[in-house]
Design an enzyme around this catalytic site. Structure first.
Site, short mmCIF file in Angstrom:
data_model
loop_
_atom_site.label_atom_id
_atom_site.label_comp_id
_atom_site.label_asym_id
_atom_site.label_seq_id
_atom_site.Cartn_x
_atom_site.Cartn_y
_atom_site.Cartn_z
N GLU A 142 26.13 -48.38 89.79
CA GLU A 142 25.22 -47.98 88.75
C GLU A 142 23.83 -46.81 89.96
O GLU A 142 22.98 -46.13 88.97
CB GLU A 142 23.76 -48.33 87.96
CG GLU A 142 25.11 -49.38 86.61
CD GLU A 142 24.23 -49.53 85.41
OE1 GLU A 142 25.16 -49.17 84.15
OE2 GLU A 142 23.08 -50.39 85.68
N GLY A 226 36.55 -61.76 80.94
CA GLY A 226 36.20 -62.06 79.40
C GLY A 226 36.50 -63.18 79.07
O GLY A 226 35.93 -64.49 79.34
N ASP A 256 26.23 -59.00 83.90
CA ASP A 256 26.15 -58.83 84.70
C ASP A 256 25.02 -60.41 84.98
O ASP A 256 24.73 -60.88 86.10
CB ASP A 256 24.54 -58.51 84.68
CG ASP A 256 24.96 -56.85 84.09
OD1 ASP A 256 25.92 -56.29 84.25
OD2 ASP A 256 24.05 -56.18 82.67
#
Length: 336
Positions: A142, A226, A256
């Site tokens: 990011e 997931g 995260d």
């Protein structure tokens, strides 16, 4: 035993969290009742730095924020968590990053990120951060590519292990410039973007991991899947770790938390499977709580969760084998 000093070079945001029964259709207006929105600290880098701090690591955070009220709030919060904020730089011309997070009733989320000051990070900022003499470097994507590549270069030169939570992903990111990586960990969507392969089953996970291993010089590839758990590949063997079965309230920051806990435990015991199992427990705890930084568990909470899990499955005697993986603890256990 000396605590591992982890340098996190990444992003810091303020999160605008909007809770709703469902995302509106195009052209539709939906009115929600109650306290349906809030502003909370977030950003992939900040979430990870807070996770490291709550697990007891000597955490150093290097990032960029604006010169605004959001920045003051964020830095103050990091300091309360015990994070070293000396290398956080203010940009007077660009606002602090903001993430707009839409959270549906089932816990699924959609996120729009406005990077703001995160994209003004420079190589000089990286150079300053490395003066803390870290034991490990932790990154996400990011921030500008040049900052990521420079941080990896410096870590490689210093012989410091590099851990990358590989999001957000872009097809044109120059993965070949990252150098040596200890763990490279994308989620399902990021894996698909990097490789063109959707990791939908064990066979496609292996094909995707093999493809990633040709793109990145990583000791371990860990795919975050997931609800399906995770997939670990070391270049010759692979392991799968199932997800915990919990009722999700909000999945924001779960990835995260997973990557940071995996990194922390791996630095303590050098056991990738054990590290992923602890990370799975931590991520499961985080999704049962709302928000980003507000959902992050402590080390004691994760150990208690792991012990309760083992006790429920195998009995109290086996639960005692779950080892404390704090900096002062012993080697960890694959029973977690």
């Amino acid at each position: 035993m000396k605590k591992a000093r982890i340098l996190v070079v990444s992003s810091a945001n303020i999160d605008f969290v909007q809770r709703m029964r469902r995302v509106p259709y195009s052209g539709e207006t939906v009115v929600e009742t109650g306290e349906s929105y809030s502003y909370v600290p977030g950003g992939k880098g900040a979430n990870s730095a807070i996770t490291f701090a709550r697990f007891g690591a000597d955490t150093v955070f290097a990032c960029r924020v604006g010169r605004d009220a959001n920045a003051k709030r964020l830095v103050s919060m990091y300091q309360r968590e015990g994070i070293d904020t000396r290398y956080i730089r203010e940009d007077p011309d660009v606002p602090t990053g903001l993430a707009s997070i839409l959270v549906e009733e089932n816990g699924k989320n959609r996120i729009i990120v406005y990077p703001g000051a995160n994209m003004t990070m420079t190589e000089e900022d990286i150079e300053a951060g490395f003066t803390c003499y870290p034991d490990a470097l932790y990154l996400q994507l990011e921030i500008p590519d040049d900052a990521v590549i420079e941080a990896c270069r410096r870590a490689n030169e210093a012989g410091i292990p590099v851990f990358i939570d590989a999001g957000p992903a872009r097809m044109d990111f120059p993965l070949e410039k990252l150098g040596r990586i200890e763990i490279f960990s994308p989620n399902e969507n990021e894996c698909r973007i990097f490789t063109g392969i959707s990791p939908s089953n064990e066979d496609s996970c292996l094909r995707a991991a093999v493809k990633l291993s040709t793109l990145v010089n990583a000791k371990f590839i860990v795919l975050k899947l997931g609800e399906r758990g995770s997939f670990i590949y070391d270049g010759s063997e692979y392991w799968t770790v199932p997800a915990e079965k919990v009722k999700a309230v909000d999945t924001t920051a779960a990835g995260d938390v997973f990557s940071a806990v995996m990194t922390y435990v791996y630095l303590q015991n050098a056991n990738i499977v054990s590290a992923v199992k602890y990370a799975t427990c931590a991520a499961a705890l985080s999704v049962t709580r709302p928000g980003a930084s507000t959902s992050i568990p402590t080390l004691d909470e994760v150990i208690a969760y792991a012990r309760n899990k083992v006790a429920a499955e195998n009995g109290e005697e086996d639960a005692s084998a779950v080892t404390d993986v704090s900096a002062e603890g012993a080697e960890g256990s694959e029973d977690a």
